[in-house]
Design an enzyme around this catalytic site. Structure first.
Site, PDB file in Angstrom:
ATOM      1  CD  GLU A 183      -2.945  -1.316   2.376  1.00 33.82           C
ATOM      2  OE1 GLU A 183      -2.575  -0.328   3.146  1.00 33.82           O
ATOM      3  OE2 GLU A 183      -3.678  -2.000   2.373  1.00 33.82           O
ATOM      4  CG  ASN A 231      -0.285  -7.049  -1.396  1.00 38.46           C
ATOM      5  OD1 ASN A 231      -0.978  -7.577  -2.487  1.00 38.46           O
ATOM      6  ND2 ASN A 231      -1.095  -6.636  -0.354  1.00 38.46           N
ATOM      7  CG  HIS A 269      -9.605  -6.421   0.988  1.00 31.85           C
ATOM      8  ND1 HIS A 269     -10.026  -7.477   1.474  1.00 31.85           N
ATOM      9  CD2 HIS A 269      -8.538  -6.078   1.014  1.00 31.85           C
ATOM     10  CE1 HIS A 269      -8.712  -7.872   2.036  1.00 31.85           C
ATOM     11  NE2 HIS A 269      -7.692  -7.104   1.736  1.00 31.85           N
ATOM     12  CD  GLU A 298      -4.345  -8.064   1.658  1.00 29.98           C
ATOM     13  OE1 GLU A 298      -5.364  -7.608   2.295  1.00 29.98           O
ATOM     14  OE2 GLU A 298      -3.166  -7.734   1.828  1.00 29.98           O
ATOM     15  CG  ASP A 300     -12.458  -9.512   1.861  1.00 34.24           C
ATOM     16  OD1 ASP A 300     -12.180  -8.705   0.863  1.00 34.24           O
ATOM     17  OD2 ASP A 300     -12.043  -9.638   2.962  1.00 34.24           O
TER      18      ASP A 300
HETATM   19  C1  XIL Z   1      -6.085  -6.508   8.146  1.00 34.85           C
HETATM   20  C2  XIL Z   1      -6.446  -7.616   9.238  1.00 34.85           C
HETATM   21  O1  XIL Z   1      -7.602  -8.588   8.363  1.00 34.85           O
HETATM   22  C3  XIL Z   1      -7.118  -7.350  10.537  1.00 34.85           C
HETATM   23  O2  XIL Z   1      -7.470  -8.418  11.346  1.00 34.85           O
HETATM   24  C4  XIL Z   1      -6.320  -6.150  11.163  1.00 34.85           C
HETATM   25  O3  XIL Z   1      -7.076  -5.801  12.234  1.00 34.85           O
HETATM   26  C5  XIL Z   1      -5.997  -5.248  10.090  1.00 34.85           C
HETATM   27  O4  XIL Z   1      -5.203  -5.529   8.821  1.00 34.85           O
HETATM   28  N1  XIL Z   1      -4.914  -4.854   3.515  1.00 34.85           N
HETATM   29  C6  XIL Z   1      -3.965  -5.513   4.007  1.00 34.85           C
HETATM   30  C7  XIL Z   1      -4.022  -6.361   5.043  1.00 34.85           C
HETATM   31  O5  XIL Z   1      -2.744  -5.627   3.260  1.00 34.85           O
HETATM   32  O6  XIL Z   1      -2.970  -6.540   6.034  1.00 34.85           O
HETATM   33  C8  XIL Z   1      -5.191  -6.097   6.205  1.00 34.85           C
HETATM   34  O7  XIL Z   1      -5.415  -6.823   7.324  1.00 34.85           O
HETATM   35  C9  XIL Z   1      -6.451  -5.936   5.418  1.00 34.85           C
HETATM   36  C10 XIL Z   1      -6.300  -4.778   4.253  1.00 34.85           C
END
Ligand code: XIL
Length: 393
Positions: A183, A231, A269, A298, A300
């Site tokens: 990020e 990422n 996400h 990641e 979802d």
């Molecule tokens: C999130 C986790 O899922 C949570 O449990 C935590 O509180 C905060 O981080 N992008 C990312 C992840 O790269 O590391 C994040 O994970 C979600 C968004």
């Protein structure tokens, strides 16, 4: 949700098939049969996925993020969670316990106990681990946030952090890849000047834009076999942000002393509607032109947490919503399989095992974004991913 709760879809479907068979036996004489429209795609009545990861081409990981830190939901303590991971996934990402604040709590202290236990678990269950994440602006230990020193001191602090962690896991080839920087780009809509430029972080402020190259070089030196990813989120849906990432990759590749980068991680996400599937396909196609691996890191699919901040859409997880989510999982995975050539597929990971553990619930109890429900039963979403991997039913 148990698939036995899906009779609502089987009944009309079966009735229709019976009618069609009857009509063809009668030489097409039954007047009503011609007016029965065939649905474009009949919903899958049964969830029939033995081992999700075996449906992917050999060598393409299908992963899942797991929790370890607390005994209540640690994958290392929960047989329900282990049963799912064992059966369906070939790779693991630590959802939180390999972030900077966890692994490196004080300047001269590293805490590897939990990560080592996870890596041991992965090794003994024939899984690999995707390391997440070395450099980020969140989940930093306090000592990093308050570190003081000149550029050289900051660079040394950052590279030493990377070197210690990556070399710790380098020996046994279980941690096969890393999100080196997470990020680093701002989203135009939450950045003050509206551009997709580098996010204001302690790293940018104290080292300058070169911190990215330095981070990748340090990781590569510590483990030349590990695949190194950049990422980020929303790059499948915000063209300007993807452009910024691709420009970075371009700089890395065209440096007189090229910067070692092997992949781009699309967090993904996403929601049921955003990004538009055409935009997702375009984004994969563009990223593929770098020649790097493309990994969905990641995945979802939120129902009520939309990037456009739409008001809540779904108060309940009904059968109809489950099928929409299934179709969305299938479309996204199919887009990936279509647009990313086999040699460039870094794999697909989902961000959690069961809905009950998912991170979106911290902000909204009404979220059901994953492949297994609160009782660890498979959801239609699991069938969606499976069908996306295999090219449909
Ligand atoms: C999130 C986790 O899922 C949570 O449990 C935590 O509180 C905060 O981080 N992008 C990312 C992840 O790269 O590391 C994040 O994970 C979600 C968004």
């Amino acid at each position: 949700m148990n698939h036995s709760s899906w009779p609502g879809f089987t009944t009309p479907f079966v009735a229709m098939v019976v009618l069609l068979i009857l009509s063809s036996c009668a030489g097409g004489d039954i007047g009503t049969s011609k007016s029965i429209p065939l649905p474009d795609s009949a919903p899958t009545p049964v969830i029939d996925v033995q081992n999700l990861h075996f449906l992917a081409p050999e060598g393409m990981p299908v992963g899942v993020a797991v929790k370890v830190g607390r005994p209540t939901n640690s994958v290392l303590k929960s047989m329900d969670r282990q049963a799912i991971v064992d059966k369906h996934f070939s790779q693991i990402t630590a959802e939180n316990i390999m972030k900077p604040g966890y692994l490196h709590p004080a300047e001269n202290t590293f805490f590897f106990d939990h990560a080592d236990a996870l890596v041991d678990y992965a090794a003994s269950h024939d899984k690999t681990v995707h390391g997440h994440t070395l450099i980020w602006h969140q989940r930093l230990p306090n000592w990093m946030n308050t570190f003081s020193g000149d550029t050289a001191a900051w660079t040394f602090m950052m590279t030493n952090h990377i070197t210690e962690i990556v070399s710790h896991f380098a020996a046994d080839d279980i941690v096969v890849s890393w999100d080196v920087v997470n990020e680093a780009f701002a989203n135009s809509d939450d950045d003050r000047d509206g551009r997709n430029d580098l996010r204001d972080t302690i790293w940018l402020e104290n080292i300058g834009a070169d911190y990215l190259a330095a981070a990748f070089r340090a990781a590569n030196a510590a483990d030349p076999n590990a695949e190194l990813y950049y990422n980020d989120y929303d790059i499948s849906g915000v063209p300007a942000k993807l452009r910024a990432v691709l420009d970075l990759v371009d700089q890395f590749q065209n440096d007189p002393n090229p910067v070692p980068i092997h992949g781009i991680g699309f967090q993904m996400h996403v929601s049921l509607t955003w990004p538009d599937i055409k935009q997702i396909r375009k984004s994969f196609a563009l990223a593929v032109t770098t020649g790097l691996k493309i990994k969905i890191t990641e995945l979802d699919i939120a129902l009520n947490t939309d990037r456009s901040r739409n008001p809540m859409s779904f108060a309940e997880f009904t059968d109809a919503v489950a099928v929409q989510q299934q179709e969305r999982y299938e479309a996204i995975v199919a887009a990936y399989m279509d647009m990313v050539p086999e040699a460039q597929r870094g794999g697909i990971s989902v961000w959690g095992i069961a809905d009950s553990d998912n991170w979106l619930r911290r902000h909204n109890a009404l979220e059901w974004p994953l492949l297994f429900d609160d009782n660890f039963e498979s959801k239609p979403a699991l069938q969606g991913i499976a069908d996306g991997l295999t090219g449909g039913r």
